[in-house]
Scaffold this motif. Structure first.
Motif, PDB file in Angstrom:
ATOM      1  N   UNK A  61       0.823  -1.214   0.000  1.00  9.70           N
ATOM      2  CA  UNK A  61       0.000   0.000   0.000  1.00  9.70           C
ATOM      3  C   UNK A  61       0.856   1.263   0.000  1.00  9.70           C
ATOM      4  N   UNK A  62       2.011   1.203   0.669  1.00 14.23           N
ATOM      5  CA  UNK A  62       2.909   2.357   0.679  1.00 14.23           C
ATOM      6  C   UNK A  62       3.397   2.667  -0.734  1.00 14.23           C
ATOM      7  N   UNK A  63       3.812   1.641  -1.469  1.00 10.70           N
ATOM      8  CA  UNK A  63       4.277   1.846  -2.847  1.00 10.70           C
ATOM      9  C   UNK A  63       3.127   2.357  -3.713  1.00 10.70           C
ATOM     10  N   UNK A  64       1.939   1.815  -3.515  1.00  8.07           N
ATOM     11  CA  UNK A  64       0.768   2.281  -4.268  1.00  8.07           C
ATOM     12  C   UNK A  64       0.526   3.771  -4.041  1.00  8.07           C
ATOM     13  N   UNK A  65       0.650   4.209  -2.804  1.00  8.95           N
ATOM     14  CA  UNK A  65       0.431   5.625  -2.482  1.00  8.95           C
ATOM     15  C   UNK A  65       1.548   6.499  -3.048  1.00  8.95           C
ATOM     16  N   UNK A  66       2.780   5.998  -3.019  1.00 11.16           N
ATOM     17  CA  UNK A  66       3.905   6.777  -3.535  1.00 11.16           C
ATOM     18  C   UNK A  66       3.729   7.090  -5.017  1.00 11.16           C
ATOM     19  N   UNK A  67       3.323   6.107  -5.783  1.00 13.79           N
ATOM     20  CA  UNK A  67       3.202   6.326  -7.224  1.00 13.79           C
ATOM     21  C   UNK A  67       1.907   7.053  -7.581  1.00 13.79           C
ATOM     22  N   UNK A  68       0.865   6.870  -6.787  1.00 12.87           N
ATOM     23  CA  UNK A  68      -0.419   7.517  -7.083  1.00 12.87           C
ATOM     24  C   UNK A  68      -0.423   8.992  -6.707  1.00 12.87           C
ATOM     25  N   UNK A  69       0.181   9.315  -5.569  1.00  9.12           N
ATOM     26  CA  UNK A  69       0.163  10.697  -5.074  1.00  9.12           C
ATOM     27  C   UNK A  69       1.432  11.470  -5.399  1.00  9.12           C
ATOM     28  N   UNK A  70       2.514  10.758  -5.801  1.00  6.51           N
ATOM     29  CA  UNK A  70       3.759  11.451  -6.130  1.00  6.51           C
ATOM     30  C   UNK A  70       4.438  12.067  -4.923  1.00  6.51           C
ATOM     31  N   UNK A  71       4.156  11.556  -3.730  1.00  9.25           N
ATOM     32  CA  UNK A  71       4.725  12.112  -2.507  1.00  9.25           C
ATOM     33  C   UNK A  71       6.097  11.505  -2.226  1.00  9.25           C
ATOM     34  N   UNK A  72       6.803  12.095  -1.277  1.00  9.36           N
ATOM     35  CA  UNK A  72       8.119  11.604  -0.883  1.00  9.36           C
ATOM     36  C   UNK A  72       7.959  10.505   0.163  1.00  9.36           C
ATOM     37  N   UNK A  73       8.870   9.538   0.125  1.00 13.43           N
ATOM     38  CA  UNK A  73       8.787   8.401   1.053  1.00 13.43           C
ATOM     39  C   UNK A  73       8.793   8.876   2.508  1.00 13.43           C
ATOM     40  N   UNK A  74       9.687   9.804   2.858  1.00 13.69           N
ATOM     41  CA  UNK A  74       9.776  10.266   4.238  1.00 13.69           C
ATOM     42  C   UNK A  74       8.504  10.935   4.717  1.00 13.69           C
ATOM     43  N   UNK A  75       7.832  11.654   3.799  1.00 14.75           N
ATOM     44  CA  UNK A  75       6.570  12.305   4.155  1.00 14.75           C
ATOM     45  C   UNK A  75       5.489  11.275   4.440  1.00 14.75           C
ATOM     46  N   UNK A  76       5.513  10.185   3.697  1.00 17.05           N
ATOM     47  CA  UNK A  76       4.475   9.166   3.861  1.00 17.05           C
ATOM     48  C   UNK A  76       4.677   8.335   5.121  1.00 17.05           C
TER      49      UNK A  76
END
Length: 395
Positions: A229-244
């Motif tokens: 789910x983390x990877x899904x959110x990273x690519x969908x929202x374009x956010x930075x890993x540390x922020x997530x």
């Protein structure tokens, strides 16, 4: 003429419990306390002030050792050095090992750097295990080379460069505090570590995204659902890993489909509200159940003094394990490449550049960045929804 103070006399005084101070000559005194303990003290004068310093307990410190320490103390007085002040300085700054020095340096990083967790993570993971327990002046250039080569050989050239930079800063800090006279990292350059870094341009194709999410599903015992789910959110929202991974539930309004990222979490130092596509709401609801009452969206999975949330390295390690086992059969990519992939998908969907840049929480450069204060919330919501709808077929 006074009788010479002897070890025999010290033993007799201690055995008899005769409380008091007894001169042993040259400013040295043998003191027996009310509690029946005995220790050595030295009285001296410096700058017209009378002082007293304790040397050690008896019989752990013998009379001969006490006389030796007294002689050394007297030599310091000849150079106008106050032994009591010197001891207090040593007590206040017990920086003996590299780990001691690093903790002092990292506290300074905390004061001046916004993301001080980065040097702390590199030091803890890659530097400390090799030199942390050594005394500061024991570290040699060979030790520095061991650190940077080991990181480079593990396939992390940019971290090797970072580790070299942090080693240089660490030992410069030691020189500044007069704890060492030279910097064992100074002779090395990036050519000795990870090499000159090239700007990355890796973007994953839609077919590659299909492959990685399929691989994650097939290996869900090692690449667990939270990672997926983390990877899904990273690519969908374009956010930075540390922020997530550091996000807290208090930042979310799932009813309004909004994530209010505070300024201290945002790399740009400016708070931003991120619109959440419909698909991601279901993912966050699942993560809420999985977080089991934690304040963090991604709670830590094991005891850690560094984070209350999942370590930023957790997903990287899981990815690396899939690569090592040859189960992930696409060209090498990093988690940050997913952010670039999101930006590329936004462009392919015809999203204007200034809106796509705000989706990634980039600062808009130049005059436009100064005068354009509109946040494009609804435009960003529409843009990210297009990405989510496209990815919904494979996630």
């Amino acid at each position: 003429m006074a009788l010479q103070f002897t070890d025999k006399k010290a033993k007799a005084l201690l055995k008899a419990g005769k409380v008091g101070k007894y001169s042993a000559g040259n400013g040295l005194y043998f003191k027996v306390s009310n509690e029946g303990n005995a220790f050595w003290i030295v009285r001296y004068n410096i700058r017209n002030k009378r002082r007293e310093i304790t040397l050690g307990s008896y019989p752990v410190m013998s009379l001969a050792d006490a006389n030796t320490e007294t002689a050394l103390l007297k030599n310091k007085l000849k150079n106008n050095v106050d032994p009591l002040v010197e001891r207090q300085r040593e007590d206040n700054e017990p920086l003996k090992t590299v780990d001691d020095l690093a903790e002092d340096w990292l506290k300074e990083c905390d004061r001046r750097l916004k993301h001080s967790n980065i040097p702390r993570r590199v030091y803890t993971k890659d530097i400390s295990p090799i030199i942390g327990e050594l005394e500061i002046e024991q570290v040699s250039p060979r030790d520095i080379r061991t650190i940077i080569i080991k990181i480079k050989d593990s396939g992390r050239p940019s971290i090797s460069n970072d580790a070299l930079m942090y080693c240089k800063q660490l030992f410069r800090h030691g020189i500044k505090l007069d704890l060492t006279r030279y910097n064992p990292a100074d002779a090395f350059s990036v050519n000795d570590a990870g090499g000159v870094e090239q700007s990355r341009s890796r973007v994953l194709s839609f077919e590659e995204l299909k492959i990685i999410f399929s691989c994650f599903q097939e290996n869900n015992e090692s690449f667990v659902r939270e990672n997926y789910l983390a990877v899904a959110l990273l690519v969908t929202l374009g956010i930075r890993k540390g922020e997530l991974v550091s996000a807290k539930w208090e930042e979310f309004d799932l009813d309004a489909s909004l994530w209010h990222m505070p300024e201290e979490k945002s790399k740009t130092g400016v708070a931003i509200t991120i619109p959440l596509p419909y698909e991601t709401i279901e993912w966050f609801q699942e993560l809420y159940v999985r977080s089991n009452g934690s304040e963090f969206v991604f709670p830590r999975r094991r005891a850690s003094k560094r984070f209350g949330h999942m370590s930023p390295d957790t997903i990287n390690v899981a990815l690396q394990n899939l690569r090592k086992s040859k189960k992930l059969k696409i060209d090498h990519f990093t988690l940050h490449d997913l952010r670039r992939t999101c930006r590329s998908m936004l462009a392919s969907e015809g999203i204007p550049g200034h809106i796509a840049e705000r989706c990634l929480n980039h600062k808009i450069k130049g005059v436009e960045g100064i005068y354009d204060r509109y946040d494009y919330l609804e435009e960003r919501r529409e843009a990210l929804q297009k990405i989510a709808t496209k990815l919904a077929t494979i996630i």
